[in-house]
Scaffold this active site. Structure first.
Site, PDB file in Angstrom:
ATOM      1  N   ARG A 114     -37.461 -49.277 -32.474  1.00 22.84           N
ATOM      2  CA  ARG A 114     -37.402 -49.815 -33.832  1.00 22.84           C
ATOM      3  C   ARG A 114     -37.270 -51.334 -33.789  1.00 22.84           C
ATOM      4  NH1 ARG A 114     -33.533 -45.687 -33.991  1.00 22.84           N
ATOM      5  NH2 ARG A 114     -34.130 -43.838 -35.190  1.00 22.84           N
ATOM      6  N   GLY A 123     -37.349 -37.026 -32.264  1.00 22.08           N
ATOM      7  CA  GLY A 123     -36.124 -36.294 -32.562  1.00 22.08           C
ATOM      8  C   GLY A 123     -35.656 -36.436 -33.993  1.00 22.08           C
ATOM      9  N   GLY A 143     -26.130 -32.961 -37.870  1.00 15.57           N
ATOM     10  CA  GLY A 143     -25.290 -32.260 -36.908  1.00 15.57           C
ATOM     11  C   GLY A 143     -25.298 -32.983 -35.580  1.00 15.57           C
ATOM     12  N   HIS A 144     -24.403 -32.563 -34.692  1.00 16.48           N
ATOM     13  CA  HIS A 144     -24.359 -33.119 -33.341  1.00 16.48           C
ATOM     14  C   HIS A 144     -24.085 -32.001 -32.342  1.00 16.48           C
ATOM     15  CE1 HIS A 144     -24.965 -37.357 -34.037  1.00 16.48           C
ATOM     16  NE2 HIS A 144     -24.074 -37.358 -35.012  1.00 16.48           N
ATOM     17  N   TYR A 183     -23.939 -27.753 -32.762  1.00 22.72           N
ATOM     18  CA  TYR A 183     -25.025 -26.861 -32.350  1.00 22.72           C
ATOM     19  C   TYR A 183     -24.530 -25.792 -31.380  1.00 22.72           C
ATOM     20  CZ  TYR A 183     -27.511 -31.013 -34.045  1.00 22.72           C
ATOM     21  OH  TYR A 183     -27.936 -32.084 -34.790  1.00 22.72           O
ATOM     22  N   ASP A 191     -26.970 -31.318 -25.932  1.00 21.97           N
ATOM     23  CA  ASP A 191     -27.986 -32.376 -25.936  1.00 21.97           C
ATOM     24  C   ASP A 191     -28.882 -32.344 -24.705  1.00 21.97           C
ATOM     25  OD1 ASP A 191     -27.148 -33.275 -28.352  1.00 21.97           O
ATOM     26  OD2 ASP A 191     -26.276 -35.149 -27.653  1.00 21.97           O
TER      27      ASP A 191
END
Length: 360
Positions: free
Chosen positions: A35, A81, A122-123, A127, A153
């Site tokens: 970005r 993602g 969420g993180h 999950y 992750d």
């Protein structure tokens, strides 16, 4: 190993850049679209960017969007993602790339591309909590503890994304048709639980905490040592368990005769806690050295780097002034060099020059 494979990574957090790092470690050409509007997480060199090429683009700017599309069209796969629908709103959804019918579109999310929670935030902990993978992460009568973001992750997310994308690339090489890969952490972390769920018909799996093969036994946990450090014990098989008892001088103790007697587990744990507190970690390391007792120290990354075994394998290294693990897995006929961490936007001129030469 992946020389000639081109991957475009849309900047994100956690599992997607980890997957991009793994692709890069294995030899793929990974270009990350960073970005232009830097966040708090982007003002430093990121180990997960090692070996990648970087270009900064504003995907809401029409000119930059054209560049992003050109990069994706010439690639084998793109990984992202965002929440479901975001790439479509940007004009970068899977249906925008008919010029490359073999393109693989890797989508990394926590909840998945569909379902009641698919567009919620969420993180990792959320999950693996929902998937069942967090259920056994505690001792009886204690709340589940927060494991490192490796279970969700990385394990349930990034690794499944990489496996899915590579599978789709192989299929595209044969069929000429790309695929959309829906890599959801809830799916991946639940899938990993099948190793544990395979114990269902053995009597060694219970949803009552502290009663299963891997979350309750005294021979499958960590113990504090005299110097307030920690040592891990996991001697599951009887022959390793018996060797562990011999080293600990507990072979003749009545409570340890039946390894699977859950009624004795609490008292066995207390006895082992008392034993391990009598010596320092280094003393225990020497005692268990060269045995098959399935015992190892619990080390920090810095301590791990200096461990004789880890040092021999050169698992940890200092690269760009940062401690990090080398590429894995290893292959007998090649060793991928770990790439440098690029500055954000470092390869803009090179990338734009390539696009001009290819007239894309």
């Amino acid at each position: 190993m992946l020389n000639g494979i081109r991957i475009i990574e849309i900047e994100g957090l956690g599992p997607t850049p980890f997957a991009g790092m793994l692709f890069s470690d294995l030899g793929a050409e990974v270009t990350v679209i960073h970005r232009k509007d830097k966040s708090d997480f982007s003002n430093h060199k990121n180990i997960l960017d090692r070996g990648k090429r970087s270009i900064e683009l504003n995907l809401k700017d029409p000119d930059d969007l054209v560049v992003a599309k050109k990069l994706i069209i010439r690639s084998d796969a793109v990984i992202e993602g965002f929440r479901p629908g975001v790439m479509e709103k940007l004009g970068l959804g899977p249906n925008e790339f008919s010029e490359n019918p073999s393109l693989v579109f890797g989508r990394m999310t926590g909840w998945g591309q569909d379902g009641p929670k698919s567009k919620q935030a969420g993180h990792d902990l959320n999950y693996i909590g929902l998937s069942g993978a967090l259920w056994f992460a505690s001792h009886p009568n204690t709340p589940p503890f927060t494991p490192p973001a490796l279970v969700g992750d990385v394990g349930g997310g990034a690794l499944y994304l990489v496996i899915g994308v590579l599978s789709a690339i192989l299929n595209a090489k044969e069929s000429g048709k790309g695929s959309v890969v829906d890599a959801a952490i809830v799916d991946g972390s639940a899938h990993m639980m099948n190793l544990f769920m395979s114990l269902q018909n053995t009597g060694m799996l219970s949803e009552e905490r502290g009663k299963s093969l891997l979350d309750g036994p005294p021979w499958s946990r960590c113990y504090r040592t005299f110097d307030n450090l920690w040592i891990s014990v996991q001697c599951l098989e009887p022959k390793f368990y018996n060797e562990f008892l011999e080293v600990m001088d507990l072979s003749n103790h009545s409570k340890f005769k039946n390894q699977l007697n859950k009624e004795n587990w609490k008292e066995m744990t207390e006895i082992l806690e008392d034993h391990f507190l009598k010596k320092s970690l280094q003393e225990w390391i020497k005692i268990f050295d060269q045995t098959d007792s399935c015992v190892a120290p619990v080390l920090s990354p810095t301590q791990s780097k200096n461990d004789p075994h880890m040092n021999y394998r050169k698992t940890w290294l200092d690269n760009d002034g940062l401690l990090q693990a080398t590429a894995a897995p290893r292959f007998n006929n090649t060793r991928e060099d770990i790439g440098k961490i690029p500055e954000r936007g470092q390869h803009k001129d090179l990338i734009l020059s390539e696009l001009n030469e290819e007239k894309l």
